[in-house]
Motif scaffolding. Structure first.
Motif, PDB file in Angstrom:
ATOM      1  N   TRP A 133       0.972  -1.163  -0.009  1.00 12.44           N
ATOM      2  CA  TRP A 133       0.148   0.157  -0.103  1.00 12.44           C
ATOM      3  C   TRP A 133       0.885   1.143  -0.061  1.00 12.44           C
ATOM      4  O   TRP A 133       1.945   1.353   0.735  1.00 12.44           O
ATOM      5  CB  TRP A 133      -1.030   0.047   1.346  1.00 12.44           C
ATOM      6  CG  TRP A 133      -2.006   1.118   1.046  1.00 12.44           C
ATOM      7  CD1 TRP A 133      -2.020   2.289   1.650  1.00 12.44           C
ATOM      8  CD2 TRP A 133      -3.246   1.135   0.531  1.00 12.44           C
ATOM      9  NE1 TRP A 133      -3.005   2.941   1.362  1.00 12.44           N
ATOM     10  CE2 TRP A 133      -3.686   2.488   0.782  1.00 12.44           C
ATOM     11  CE3 TRP A 133      -3.652   0.149  -0.444  1.00 12.44           C
ATOM     12  CZ2 TRP A 133      -4.833   2.736  -0.028  1.00 12.44           C
ATOM     13  CZ3 TRP A 133      -4.942   0.553  -1.074  1.00 12.44           C
ATOM     14  CH2 TRP A 133      -5.656   1.659  -0.762  1.00 12.44           C
ATOM     15  N   GLU A 158       0.423   5.129   1.079  1.00 12.28           N
ATOM     16  CA  GLU A 158      -0.189   6.334   1.939  1.00 12.28           C
ATOM     17  C   GLU A 158       0.292   7.543   1.705  1.00 12.28           C
ATOM     18  O   GLU A 158       1.001   7.817   2.558  1.00 12.28           O
ATOM     19  CB  GLU A 158      -0.423   5.911   3.361  1.00 12.28           C
ATOM     20  CG  GLU A 158      -1.369   6.842   3.877  1.00 12.28           C
ATOM     21  CD  GLU A 158      -2.891   6.196   4.081  1.00 12.28           C
ATOM     22  OE1 GLU A 158      -3.885   7.047   4.443  1.00 12.28           O
ATOM     23  OE2 GLU A 158      -3.132   5.135   3.320  1.00 12.28           O
ATOM     24  N   ASP A 184      -1.978   4.965  -3.890  1.00  8.04           N
ATOM     25  CA  ASP A 184      -3.035   4.203  -3.637  1.00  8.04           C
ATOM     26  C   ASP A 184      -4.393   4.860  -2.834  1.00  8.04           C
ATOM     27  O   ASP A 184      -5.449   4.645  -3.236  1.00  8.04           O
ATOM     28  CB  ASP A 184      -2.712   3.091  -2.913  1.00  8.04           C
ATOM     29  CG  ASP A 184      -1.677   2.215  -3.552  1.00  8.04           C
ATOM     30  OD1 ASP A 184      -2.056   2.003  -4.711  1.00  8.04           O
ATOM     31  OD2 ASP A 184      -0.922   1.468  -2.940  1.00  8.04           O
ATOM     32  N   VAL A 185      -3.742   5.675  -2.087  1.00  7.80           N
ATOM     33  CA  VAL A 185      -4.853   6.153  -1.144  1.00  7.80           C
ATOM     34  C   VAL A 185      -5.695   7.340  -1.792  1.00  7.80           C
ATOM     35  O   VAL A 185      -6.868   7.375  -1.475  1.00  7.80           O
ATOM     36  CB  VAL A 185      -4.364   6.853   0.380  1.00  7.80           C
ATOM     37  CG1 VAL A 185      -3.236   7.966   0.187  1.00  7.80           C
ATOM     38  CG2 VAL A 185      -5.116   7.260   1.136  1.00  7.80           C
ATOM     39  N   GLN A 235      -7.604  -2.427  -1.425  1.00  2.00           N
ATOM     40  CA  GLN A 235      -6.605  -3.250  -0.503  1.00  2.00           C
ATOM     41  C   GLN A 235      -6.467  -4.609  -0.752  1.00  2.00           C
ATOM     42  O   GLN A 235      -5.579  -5.217  -0.726  1.00  2.00           O
ATOM     43  CB  GLN A 235      -6.862  -3.117   0.865  1.00  2.00           C
ATOM     44  CG  GLN A 235      -5.858  -3.554   2.023  1.00  2.00           C
ATOM     45  CD  GLN A 235      -4.246  -2.795   1.967  1.00  2.00           C
ATOM     46  OE1 GLN A 235      -4.118  -2.097   2.526  1.00  2.00           O
ATOM     47  NE2 GLN A 235      -3.545  -3.303   1.002  1.00  2.00           N
ATOM     48  N   TYR A 255       2.291  -0.902   8.757  1.00  3.93           N
ATOM     49  CA  TYR A 255       2.178   0.007   7.802  1.00  3.93           C
ATOM     50  C   TYR A 255       0.821   0.540   7.526  1.00  3.93           C
ATOM     51  O   TYR A 255      -0.115  -0.121   7.624  1.00  3.93           O
ATOM     52  CB  TYR A 255       2.653  -0.425   6.279  1.00  3.93           C
ATOM     53  CG  TYR A 255       2.735   0.837   5.405  1.00  3.93           C
ATOM     54  CD1 TYR A 255       3.735   1.742   5.274  1.00  3.93           C
ATOM     55  CD2 TYR A 255       1.788   1.006   4.455  1.00  3.93           C
ATOM     56  CE1 TYR A 255       3.750   2.823   4.415  1.00  3.93           C
ATOM     57  CE2 TYR A 255       1.592   2.197   3.513  1.00  3.93           C
ATOM     58  CZ  TYR A 255       2.874   3.022   3.596  1.00  3.93           C
ATOM     59  OH  TYR A 255       2.847   4.189   2.719  1.00  3.93           O
ATOM     60  N   SER A 276      -2.352   2.253   6.607  1.00  2.00           N
ATOM     61  CA  SER A 276      -3.085   2.155   5.272  1.00  2.00           C
ATOM     62  C   SER A 276      -4.557   2.245   5.535  1.00  2.00           C
ATOM     63  O   SER A 276      -5.300   1.400   6.214  1.00  2.00           O
ATOM     64  CB  SER A 276      -2.957   0.679   4.782  1.00  2.00           C
ATOM     65  OG  SER A 276      -3.898   0.372   3.908  1.00  2.00           O
ATOM     66  N   THR A 279      -6.553  -0.678   4.165  1.00  2.00           N
ATOM     67  CA  THR A 279      -7.187  -1.490   5.160  1.00  2.00           C
ATOM     68  C   THR A 279      -8.388  -1.204   5.977  1.00  2.00           C
ATOM     69  O   THR A 279      -9.166  -1.988   6.195  1.00  2.00           O
ATOM     70  CB  THR A 279      -5.958  -1.595   6.260  1.00  2.00           C
ATOM     71  OG1 THR A 279      -4.734  -2.364   5.591  1.00  2.00           O
ATOM     72  CG2 THR A 279      -6.256  -2.614   7.275  1.00  2.00           C
TER      73      THR A 279
END
Length: 447
Positions: free
Chosen positions: A243, A245, A252-253, A267, A281, A283, A286
């Motif tokens: 991931w 962030e 990804d975020v 995710q 990590y 995320s 998540t």
């Protein structure tokens, strides 16, 4: 001639922006502006002018222009006409960024709410709290700590604090708001929403409807090495899944929050880059995956939507709270929840009292021990969707302090050894305010 020159300057400005941010990033800028404006106006009830001058008044978001339709409850944003994005408000679900395929006329389930007027003092009712003075509280020190949070030191920008609310032994001992806000103002918790998601799991665990030690029920993982990941690993952000962030670029975020229809999926699609229980990590993906797993625990979408309000939020009188949902109706457990500061303080009190709300058990006492147990490889900084001070990250603050944290310095601090809950909302975090100084001065005031 002047008109041609003006047009030329505008074109050059647009090209400069495109080069500086690259075209795809404009999608995020206009998306952020539209979503934040929509929620501020239609969820929090603030004005467009106020939102422009505060919540959206930072670069590069402030280069976007919003068009607000009060009647249709929509906001359309673009950057000099480029990358137009639209956000719509939905009853009970808040505001959401939509794509071209979204049917704005579709009927969506609405969470059922139960609002009871309890004729007892705050925090357990709706009445004014009783005047209480504690002999062991140095109120001058408390005031100085609050003043520090709102102060503007010589040679620095303002700390951008919007709210400070301090509760000791269930009583408000300090409360201050920035201009334009008051005790009834709804404020965005950002990633404090993650701690709400954790609490939902605590409630289900207490009710015997889920076991966080079970394997995560993800079909796509059943036949590969990801099958070892447990719900517990996800709650501790320790799954080992890939991931990124990073909010400063296309990552990804940002793709999840500003482009995805179903935010529970990104995710799931990631591969392992570490071992479960050995690779911490942070995320947001998540947290939204956990929201999706939560939805699977209910037969009907309506039951999923009702659950957090029926079994937790409305039960403790957090009636101002609203958790926003994505386009397909999943709660955005990573980022989007709104409530008044006093209701956010109730959340902290629920944990201070270890799941007991004035005689009503919301989650088991042991859940607090669970969420405050440090995640392996987090250096004592993270538990199960809560931040910790176990490793002494804030050196002058008691190590038993733990907190719900959000972007721009949104905080609900729980300090059991001092019987304290401290709420701070702002528009800037660690670069603007020293939380160690702020909290330690409050703790020193409690003898």
């Amino acid at each position: 001639m002047k008109k041609v020159l003006k047009i030329t300057v505008i074109i050059i400005a647009i090209l400069a922006i495109v080069v500086a941010f690259n075209y795809s990033r404009l999608n995020i800028i206009s998306g952020y502006s539209a979503k934040n404006m929509s929620s501020s106006v239609f969820v929090a009830g603030r004005t467009v002018a106020f939102t422009d001058s505060t919540d959206n008044n930072f670069g590069p978001v402030n280069i976007a222009e919003d068009v607000v339709d009060e009647k249709q409850k929509t906001v359309t944003a673009s950057v000099y006409g480029l990358m137009e994005r639209k956000a719509v408000w939905r009853k009970g679900l808040g505001s959401v960024l939509i794509d071209e395929d979204y049917d704005v006329k579709q009927e969506t389930p609405v969470p059922s709410r139960t609002k009871i007027a309890r004729m007892t003092p705050y925090p357990y009712g709706n009445m004014k709290q009783k005047d209480t003075t504690f002999a062991n509280v140095d109120y001058t020190k408390i005031k100085n700590a609050v003043n520090y949070a709102f102060s503007k030191e010589e040679g620095e920008d303002t700390k951008k604090t919007r709210v400070v609310l301090i509760l000791y032994k269930d009583q408000i001992i300090a409360e201050q708001y920035a201009d334009g806000l008051n005790k009834d103002s709804k404020l965005l918790g950002w990633s404090m929403t993650k701690s709400l998601v954790s609490t939902m799991y605590g409630v289900l665990q207490y009710q015997g409807k889920i076991n966080v030690w079970d394997k995560a029920p993800i079909d796509a993982w059943k036949n590969d090495e990801r099958s070892a990941i447990t719900i517990h690993n996800l709650l501790q952000m320790n799954s080992g899944l890939e991931w990124e962030e990073d909010y400063s670029k296309i990552s990804d975020v940002t793709k999840m929050l500003f482009l995805e229809r179903d935010m529970t999926k990104p995710q799931i699609e990631k591969s392992l880059v570490g071992k479960p229980n050995e690779t911490w990590y942070y995320s947001s993906g998540t947290s939204n995956l956990l929201s999706g797993i939560l939805r699977k625990q209910f037969k009907r979408h309506q039951d999923y939507l009702d659950f957090p309000y029926r079994e937790f939020i409305d039960k403790i009188g957090m009636h101002s709270m609203l958790i926003e949902a994505d386009m397909v109706g999943n709660y955005v457990g990573s980022s989007y929840s709104w409530a008044t500061p006093r209701d956010w303080a109730k959340f902290g009190l629920l944990y201070l009292h270890r799941g007991d709300w004035n005689g009503t058990r919301i989650f088991d006492d042991s859940w607090v021990d669970y969420i405050t147990k440090p995640t392996p490889t987090s250096n004592g900084r993270y538990g199960a969707h809560f931040w910790l001070n176990d490793g002494g990250f804030l050196p002058d603050v008691p190590k038993d302090m733990y907190s719900a944290n959000g972007y721009q310095g949104q905080r609900v601090y729980i300090i059991p050894s001092k019987d304290l809950v401290v709420v701070r909302f702002g528009l800037a975090a660690d670069e603007a305010i020293d939380f160690n100084t702020f909290l330690s001065e409050i703790c020193k005031a409690i003898e």
